[in-house]
Design a protein around this motif. Structure first.
Motif, PDB file in Angstrom:
ATOM      1  N   GLN A 245       1.433   2.025  -3.528  1.00 23.92           N
ATOM      2  CA  GLN A 245       0.259   2.305  -4.357  1.00 23.92           C
ATOM      3  C   GLN A 245      -0.496   3.544  -3.858  1.00 23.92           C
ATOM      4  O   GLN A 245      -0.649   4.512  -4.589  1.00 23.92           O
ATOM      5  CB  GLN A 245      -0.680   1.095  -4.359  1.00 23.92           C
ATOM      6  CG  GLN A 245      -0.018  -0.196  -4.795  1.00 23.92           C
ATOM      7  CD  GLN A 245       0.532  -0.134  -6.199  1.00 23.92           C
ATOM      8  OE1 GLN A 245      -0.111   0.381  -7.097  1.00 23.92           O
ATOM      9  NE2 GLN A 245       1.741  -0.629  -6.392  1.00 23.92           N
ATOM     10  N   HIS A 246      -1.014   3.429  -2.650  1.00 22.74           N
ATOM     11  CA  HIS A 246      -1.827   4.479  -2.037  1.00 22.74           C
ATOM     12  C   HIS A 246      -1.427   4.546  -0.562  1.00 22.74           C
ATOM     13  O   HIS A 246      -2.005   3.821   0.261  1.00 22.74           O
ATOM     14  CB  HIS A 246      -3.317   4.166  -2.163  1.00 22.74           C
ATOM     15  CG  HIS A 246      -3.753   3.913  -3.567  1.00 22.74           C
ATOM     16  ND1 HIS A 246      -3.908   4.930  -4.476  1.00 22.74           N
ATOM     17  CD2 HIS A 246      -4.044   2.767  -4.219  1.00 22.74           C
ATOM     18  CE1 HIS A 246      -4.280   4.418  -5.630  1.00 22.74           C
ATOM     19  NE2 HIS A 246      -4.365   3.098  -5.505  1.00 22.74           N
TER      20      HIS A 246
ATOM     21  N   ASN B  54       0.810  -1.212   0.000  1.00 23.55           N
ATOM     22  CA  ASN B  54       0.000   0.000   0.000  1.00 23.55           C
ATOM     23  C   ASN B  54       0.848   1.269   0.000  1.00 23.55           C
ATOM     24  O   ASN B  54       0.456   2.258  -0.613  1.00 23.55           O
ATOM     25  CB  ASN B  54      -0.969  -0.001   1.183  1.00 23.55           C
ATOM     26  CG  ASN B  54      -2.151  -0.905   0.937  1.00 23.55           C
ATOM     27  OD1 ASN B  54      -2.670  -0.974  -0.167  1.00 23.55           O
ATOM     28  ND2 ASN B  54      -2.571  -1.616   1.960  1.00 23.55           N
TER      29      ASN B  54
END
Length: 130
Positions: free
Chosen positions: A72-73, A69
């Motif tokens: 990614q985000h 994560n």
């Protein structure tokens, strides 16, 4: 440190920590005599081996989820990183208490303390991001 660089550094650390813990468990299963460094001599192997499932879920799995994560985000890393950090801090406190009460098995406390501190710092930094 620029935000993107710090996220990559956090992801790299969490990935490395996951691999190290998974490798450590493999060594403990392949070389059972090493278990003596991580549990008091009077405690059965089951006391140490009872941590394999929680470690694989929270220390390895949640760290891998947080690392993914972060790339990614980053805000989505908050939940897995919180689960990971809680698991690491709990295991660290267990290791410290085990050493304090038995005078043995100091290796667990030595190896886990930096993991707990670094994971907590990463979590704190992520929580302060806007």
């Amino acid at each position: 440190m620029k935000s993107e660089k710090w996220h990559k550094a956090a992801a790299a650390y969490l990935l490395l920590q996951s691999l190290a813990v998974a490798g450590w468990w493999m060594v403990l299963f392949i070389q059972p005599q090493w278990r003596l460094y991580f549990r008091p001599a009077s405690a059965p192997d089951a006391v140490l081996l009872a941590f394999v499932l929680p470690d694989l879920v929270f220390v390895v799995g949640a760290a891998l989820g947080a690392a993914w994560n972060f790339m990614q985000h980053p805000k989505a890393a908050l939940l897995p990183l919180s689960l990971h950090t809680g698991g690491v801090v709990y295991a660290t406190l267990f290791c410290i208490a085990q050493w304090a009460f038995s005078g043995e098995a100091v290796a667990g406390a030595i190896f886990m303390t930096p993991c707990a501190v670094i994971s907590s710092v990463i979590l704190g930094k992520l929580c302060r991001e806007k």
